[in-house]
Design a protein around this motif. Structure first.
Motif, PDB file in Angstrom:
ATOM      1  N   ASP A 294       0.828  -1.209   0.000  1.00  0.00           N
ATOM      2  CA  ASP A 294       0.000   0.000   0.000  1.00  0.00           C
ATOM      3  C   ASP A 294       0.861   1.256   0.000  1.00  0.00           C
ATOM      4  O   ASP A 294       0.560   2.228  -0.697  1.00  0.00           O
ATOM      5  CB  ASP A 294      -0.937   0.009   1.214  1.00  0.00           C
ATOM      6  N   GLN A 295       1.937   1.240   0.782  1.00  0.00           N
ATOM      7  CA  GLN A 295       2.846   2.382   0.806  1.00  0.00           C
ATOM      8  C   GLN A 295       3.539   2.554  -0.543  1.00  0.00           C
ATOM      9  O   GLN A 295       3.714   3.666  -1.026  1.00  0.00           O
ATOM     10  CB  GLN A 295       3.884   2.212   1.918  1.00  0.00           C
ATOM     11  N   LEU A 296       3.939   1.431  -1.129  1.00  0.00           N
ATOM     12  CA  LEU A 296       4.587   1.476  -2.433  1.00  0.00           C
ATOM     13  C   LEU A 296       3.632   2.030  -3.489  1.00  0.00           C
ATOM     14  O   LEU A 296       4.006   2.887  -4.291  1.00  0.00           O
ATOM     15  CB  LEU A 296       5.071   0.082  -2.835  1.00  0.00           C
ATOM     16  N   ALA A 297       2.398   1.556  -3.474  1.00  0.00           N
ATOM     17  CA  ALA A 297       1.395   2.034  -4.435  1.00  0.00           C
ATOM     18  C   ALA A 297       1.149   3.526  -4.247  1.00  0.00           C
ATOM     19  O   ALA A 297       1.031   4.280  -5.219  1.00  0.00           O
ATOM     20  CB  ALA A 297       0.099   1.248  -4.284  1.00  0.00           C
ATOM     21  N   SER A 298       1.093   3.980  -3.003  1.00  0.00           N
ATOM     22  CA  SER A 298       0.888   5.392  -2.698  1.00  0.00           C
ATOM     23  C   SER A 298       2.070   6.232  -3.188  1.00  0.00           C
ATOM     24  O   SER A 298       1.890   7.311  -3.761  1.00  0.00           O
ATOM     25  CB  SER A 298       0.690   5.571  -1.195  1.00  0.00           C
ATOM     26  N   THR A 299       3.281   5.733  -2.980  1.00  0.00           N
ATOM     27  CA  THR A 299       4.488   6.434  -3.429  1.00  0.00           C
ATOM     28  C   THR A 299       4.527   6.523  -4.952  1.00  0.00           C
ATOM     29  O   THR A 299       4.831   7.586  -5.512  1.00  0.00           O
ATOM     30  CB  THR A 299       5.751   5.729  -2.894  1.00  0.00           C
TER      31      THR A 299
END
Length: 188
Positions: free
Chosen positions: A4-9
């Motif tokens: 989720d953090q990667l997708a957000s970044t």
């Protein structure tokens, strides 16, 4: 970093790249408009002012507005809505033989601000332009621009040109030592 953090970044980076690309496109459109308005016209292969006008109109949306605002430009430029009216505005400027003839006009842009909001944006600039006429008279103009842009079919276009006069100042005759009759800048 989780998925989720990667997708957000990744999304944040994509949004930032889209904004930077929009700013670059808008910057190029505004500079191209000014370039095409210079005299002599530096665009290679422009046969006449009618072609110059059409190349300028290619930068605009169908429902675009071109307006001069403020106490000085209201009376000089007024407001033109739609490409046909904007064409007529430019034909009034370039389509008539003037005496004295304008032999040099160069636009210098500064103080840029561009604000992108999805498929719409606004941009503000200050510009100065020296004018030299065939009788030796000259003047310096400065205006503020507050323009709107819209992305249509994946391409940024000018939706509104709004210009407000800051000053017009006469220049002494002979201040420029050499003035080209034609531009060869873009010649192959």
């Amino acid at each position: 970093m989780n998925i989720d953090q990667l997708a957000s970044t990744v999304q944040a980076l994509q949004d930032e790249v889209a904004t930077l690309r929009a700013e670059a496109d808008i910057r190029r459109i505004q500079a191209r408009y000014m370039f095409l308005c210079d005299t002599p016209c530096p665009e290679f292969g422009v046969a006449d002012d009618a072609e110059r006008i059409e190349r300028i109109l290619d930068l605009y949306t169908e429902d675009a507005i071109w307006e001069g605002v403020g106490s000085y430009y209201d009376n000089q430029f007024g407001r033109s809505v739609g490409k046909a009216a904007i064409r007529k505005h430019f034909q009034g400027f370039w389509g008539q033989k003037r005496d004295p003839e304008l032999i040099l006009n160069v636009h210098y842009l500064t103080s840029e601000q561009i604000h992108v909001r999805g498929d719409e944006a606004d941009g503000q600039w200050v510009h100065c332009q020296p004018w030299i006429f065939s009788d030796g008279s000259s003047l310096l103009r400065s205006s503020r621009l507050n323009n709107l842009f819209r992305k249509e079919g994946g391409v940024w276009k000018v939706a509104r040109t709004r210009t407000e006069n800051m000053f017009v100042a006469p220049l002494k005759s002979g201040w420029a030592e050499s003035v080209p009759a034609t531009s060869v800048l873009m010649k192959p």
